[in-house]
Write an enzyme that holds these catalytic residues in place. Structure first.
Site, PDB file in Angstrom:
ATOM      1  N   SER A  37       3.879   2.507   1.916  1.00 47.47           N
ATOM      2  CA  SER A  37       2.829   2.464   2.945  1.00 47.47           C
ATOM      3  C   SER A  37       1.470   2.953   2.491  1.00 47.47           C
ATOM      4  CB  SER A  37       3.278   3.244   4.182  1.00 47.47           C
ATOM      5  OG  SER A  37       4.218   2.503   4.907  1.00 47.47           O
ATOM      6  N   GLY A  70       3.801   7.185   1.454  1.00 50.41           N
ATOM      7  CA  GLY A  70       4.604   5.980   1.332  1.00 50.41           C
ATOM      8  C   GLY A  70       6.048   6.331   1.065  1.00 50.41           C
ATOM      9  N   TYR A  93       4.465   3.940  15.433  1.00 47.51           N
ATOM     10  CA  TYR A  93       4.323   3.376  14.089  1.00 47.51           C
ATOM     11  C   TYR A  93       5.080   2.059  13.979  1.00 47.51           C
ATOM     12  CZ  TYR A  93       3.940   3.463   8.980  1.00 47.51           C
ATOM     13  OH  TYR A  93       3.644   3.180   7.678  1.00 47.51           O
ATOM     14  N   SER A  94       4.427   1.042  13.444  1.00 47.58           N
ATOM     15  CA  SER A  94       5.063  -0.262  13.275  1.00 47.58           C
ATOM     16  C   SER A  94       4.492  -0.971  12.063  1.00 47.58           C
ATOM     17  CB  SER A  94       4.852  -1.134  14.518  1.00 47.58           C
ATOM     18  OG  SER A  94       5.320  -2.451  14.296  1.00 47.58           O
ATOM     19  N   ASN A  95       5.357  -1.294  11.118  1.00 46.24           N
ATOM     20  CA  ASN A  95       4.917  -2.033   9.940  1.00 46.24           C
ATOM     21  C   ASN A  95       4.337  -3.392  10.315  1.00 46.24           C
ATOM     22  OD1 ASN A  95       5.019  -1.666   6.941  1.00 46.24           O
ATOM     23  ND2 ASN A  95       6.044  -3.646   7.054  1.00 46.24           N
TER      24      ASN A  95
END
Length: 382
Positions: free
Chosen positions: A98, A329, A192-194
């Protein structure tokens, strides 16, 4: 709950760096002057000891680079590959997961600076019909869109390894996310969302006329001479990359080779700790975006998340409200932490190559956090 959502919750609630966030729902701007100035003198013994401790705790390798003004120090512990003899080096690439997100955010903000979109513009104006709810670009960047996360099911080393060859298109990521209930309405709270960054990659591609990977190459990697940074389009990773391992119940599963489409523009980049420092310095010193947009990125929300950035308390003056900005990340078998003073002058990037499937109980993280804090402390004025 997805792996990356668990990661975000862990980062916000448990990291020793996180401090100073507001208790209200209103954002408060961070003034870049609230930072400890560079002294240009790095004290590195504790940083190397922290890397050694990270390997002693079970990571196959741990690497770091610390910068203070024009001074630079790099360190490493462990080996490139488990069972091998080649020593790890800070110049070896890793999957940064991330920490890709602030790079994508920088591309979006460059497009804002070029007048091609606005932060509070709705996605439907840019990609008509893509999302069923009124989500803005800003809400994608700071994870307040409410858009569900498409990444799930990576709860064990076996599950991670079994999907290493999966190829997932961005359309499939978005469709999988939209098949789930929305956890919140757009603009109401941090979740949180990719998938937010998958959509941002689509927006950048639409406006820039090229893939997000090519935009990163043209706008960031090439101009900054980040020669060890790539946006893979398959499972390829440089031959000199550190191997990554899913660590579960004392068993190490090599998950180095993994198709990058599973992460897409939320987490696909391969880089080095040195290139990460190069990126964040250029991001915060005005090389990549103007100061007004740097200020937008460094707005402090109750979530401790800005526009693609996490905030933390500066180790030089604990409790003073001075901040550092960067990102964490947690990929499959890899972990990274990269933080800088708000002006990019004092910097630390750490990477390690063994991680539990569930980052909320990853025993490596505390040791990695110690290495990051030691790095920041190493740049404190005497």
């Amino acid at each position: 709950m997805s792996k990356l959502r668990i990661l975000a919750a862990l980062t916000i609630s448990a990291s020793l760096l996180v401090s100073g966030c507001s208790s209200t729902d209103e954002p408060s701007a961070v003034a870049p002057v609230t930072t400890t100035p560079s002294s240009g003198s790095i004290k590195t013994d504790d940083v190397q000891a922290a890397l050694d401790a990270l390997v002693d705790a079970g990571s196959v390798a741990a690497v770091a680079q610390v910068r203070d003004g024009e001074d630079t120090w790099s360190g490493a512990a462990g080996v490139v590959e488990r069972g091998g003899t080649e020593a790890a080096s800070a110049d070896d690439p890793v999957r940064i997961a991330s920490v890709t997100k602030p790079m994508v955010a920088a591309v979006i903000l460059q497009l804002v600076d070029e007048g091609k979109l606005q932060l509070d513009e709705q996605v439907d104006e840019l990609l008509p019909g893509l999302l069923p709810k009124p989500v803005t670009v800003r809400q994608l960047l700071d994870h307040t869109s409410g858009l569900p996360d498409s990444l799930s099911g990576f709860d064990s080393a076996a599950a991670i390894a079994s999907r290493s060859g999966d190829v997932v298109t961005d359309d499939e990521h978005i469709a999988e996310a939209l098949a789930q209930p929305w956890p919140t309405e757009p603009g109401t709270e941090f979740v949180y969302s990719n998938t937010n960054y998958v959509v941002l990659g689509r927006i950048a591609s639409q406006l820039d006329g090229k893939s997000i990977g090519q935009s990163l190459q043209d706008r960031i990697f090439d101009p900054l001479d980040m020669k060890d940074s790539t946006y893979p389009t398959d499972s390829a990773i440089p031959e000199n990359a550190l191997h990554g391992y899913a660590l579960e119940n004392g068993t190490y599963t090599d998950v180095t080779d993994y198709d990058a489409s599973i992460w897409s523009s939320g987490a696909a980049v391969v880089s080095t700790v040195g290139d990460l420092n190069t990126f964040f310095r250029a991001l915060f010193d005005g090389t990549l975006i103007p100061q007004n947009l740097i200020d937008e990125m460094q707005v402090v929300m109750p979530s401790t998340y800005g526009l693609g950035l996490l905030l933390g308390g500066d180790a030089c003056n604990p409790g003073s409200g001075e901040l550092v900005f960067g990102q964490r990340g947690n990929g499959f078998g890899y972990g990274t932490l990269s933080f800088s003073s708000p002006d990019g002058d004092r910097q630390v990037s750490v990477a390690w190559t063994s991680a539990a499937p569930d980052p909320a109980i990853d025993p490596m993280f505390q040791f990695a956090s110690d290495a990051l804090i030691s790095g920041l402390t190493a740049t404190c004025p005497t």
